[in-house]
Scaffold this active site. Structure first.
Site, short mmCIF file in Angstrom:
data_model
loop_
_atom_site.label_atom_id
_atom_site.label_comp_id
_atom_site.label_asym_id
_atom_site.label_seq_id
_atom_site.Cartn_x
_atom_site.Cartn_y
_atom_site.Cartn_z
N HIS A 25 0.87 -1.19 0.00
CA HIS A 25 0.00 0.00 0.00
C HIS A 25 0.90 1.23 0.00
O HIS A 25 2.09 1.14 0.30
CB HIS A 25 -0.95 0.01 1.20
CG HIS A 25 -0.26 0.08 2.53
ND1 HIS A 25 0.41 1.21 2.98
CD2 HIS A 25 -0.12 -0.83 3.52
CE1 HIS A 25 0.91 1.00 4.17
NE2 HIS A 25 0.62 -0.24 4.53
N ASP B 105 -3.35 -19.04 12.34
CA ASP B 105 -2.23 -19.67 13.03
C ASP B 105 -2.26 -19.36 14.54
O ASP B 105 -2.21 -18.19 14.93
CB ASP B 105 -0.91 -19.18 12.44
CG ASP B 105 0.27 -20.04 12.84
OD1 ASP B 105 0.68 -19.97 14.01
OD2 ASP B 105 0.75 -20.81 11.99
N SER C 280 2.44 -4.96 7.07
CA SER C 280 2.09 -4.69 5.68
C SER C 280 3.25 -5.03 4.75
O SER C 280 4.39 -4.59 4.98
CB SER C 280 1.73 -3.22 5.49
OG SER C 280 0.56 -2.90 6.20
#
Length: 402
Positions: A218, A345, A360
């Site tokens: 992003h 997980d 990110s």
């Protein structure tokens, strides 16, 4: 009888209208350019396939026009098709330090200035500047640091200063009248400006043949204006995760990192786009979890279901963690929200609560292919967030033009 007939007709027509509306939405969401490995009977969803198009013998994003067909039979839309080679990338998952100077000066706020005449005003606002504008030049001189603009303002001794400004891609000029400040030999313009940023993110991939890398998934945006920052000069340095703040509902967590060997650059930053941060790096930029590179998975190859991410949350370096790709989203244009993912997980949920800031760019792996990267977390569901399709990042990395 008439009422019963109307009810019966409505019960028949309503499902049909709903189906047509859903189909219309899906057709509208099909992007104008689709990336494929070959053009023959390529499925882009359960309903839509591509008709075979003219062959393409290069990898520079050039392609032909073809039709999207419903159930392989009914033509519904014309699209551009570009061929992507069987790229192999080293997966990231390692933390990186990002240092970036902006191109020009970003206007983030106005301030009032009291002049010698007692009037209180903002020269920047009076000149017609807006929050989010980028000042590129002052009196035809490029400015990339606040002190450069201050120097020009003070040298003019209160005379008008011509500013070259960029606003939403349009470049124009404004005249600014600085105000002398409190009988001092200094002049103010009533603007808060930003010229740099820094932070820690995650490397997504490294392409050894071209030395190109991609990270974040992003854009880096200004915290005050939410504007995508334009790159003037930037570099990538080594970073280390020193602590984790666990995410909870309504309060996203964070990977807290520090820069290591800050003076030693691992690469430059050439682009900051809607799909991440890109540039040219060195082999030292990544500490791959795998000795071998992985192929990429295009949109039509990704399946809803089990997958993994590679990310770093402590001194043990990059590790695989289980996720589920819950939904694949159609996108008309490149963007960071391509798929909805959920962390499953137990170890990662215990440590981070799910997706946290700093994660990110963590690559998403499915069937031994890099299919995307983690981009966002849902504030009220910290185990759930978004990922970006890897093909969007490849497009902006310039690998295909090498």
């Amino acid at each position: 009888m008439k009422k019963r007939s109307i009810i019966k007709l409505t019960s028949i027509l309503t499902p049909i209208l709903i189906i047509f509306l859903a189909l219309y939405i899906e057709v509208k969401a099909i992007p104008s350019t689709i990336y494929v490995r070959n053009f023959e009977n390529t499925k882009i969803s359960k309903l839509f396939t591509l008709e075979k198009s003219a062959p393409v013998n290069n990898f520079k994003g050039l392609g032909g026009r073809t039709q999207v067909k419903l159930l392989g039979m009914v033509p519904i839309k014309n699209v551009n098709v570009s061929k992507i080679p069987d790229l192999e990338l080293y997966p990231g998952g390692t933390p990186i330090g990002i240092k970036m100077n902006t191109k020009g000066l970003l206007v983030v706020a106005f301030s009032d200035v009291r002049g010698d005449d007692g009037k209180i005003q903002s020269p920047g606002a009076l000149a017609g500047l807006n929050i989010g504008d980028i000042i590129l030049k002052a009196n035809n001189k490029e400015v990339n640091a606040s002190n450069e603009l201050i120097k020009i303002i003070n040298e003019e001794k209160g005379a008008k200063v011509k500013l070259t400004v960029e606003r939403k891609g349009e470049i124009f000029e404004k005249e600014l009248n600085p105000i002398k400040f409190n009988n001092e030999d200094k002049y103010k313009i009533g603007l808060w400006l930003r010229d740099s940023t820094a932070g820690v993110g995650t490397l997504t991939f490294y392409h050894k043949d071209s030395s190109a890398y991609g990270a974040l998934g992003h854009p880096i945006t200004d915290i005050d204006t939410n504007s995508v920052l334009k790159v003037g000069k930037g570099s990538i340095v080594e970073a280390s995760i020193i602590n984790v703040r666990k995410g909870i509902k309504g309060n996203p967590g964070e990977l807290k990192g520090i820069f290591v060997n800050e003076d030693k650059s691992f690469g430059n930053i050439n682009f900051n786009t809607e799909c991440g941060v890109f540039g040219v790096g060195t082999d030292n930029i990544y500490k791959s979890i795998s000795d071998k590179p992985l192929k990429i998975g295009l949109r039509n190859e990704i399946k809803e279901g089990k997958a993994k991410i590679i990310t770093t949350i402590d001194e043990n370096g990059p590790q695989y963690y289980d996720i589920v790709i819950e939904k694949l989203l159609y996108q008309e244009a490149p963007g960071a929200k391509s798929m909805i993912i959920k962390i499953t997980d137990p170890k990662l949920l215990e440590r981070t609560g799910g997706i946290v800031q700093g994660m990110s760019g963590s690559p998403i792996i499915q069937n031994d292919k890099i299919v995307g990267a983690v981009t966002h977390v849902l504030i009220n569901k910290p185990d759930t967030g978004y990922g970006i399709y890897i093909e969007w990042m490849i497009k902006d990395s310039n690998i295909l033009s090498k």
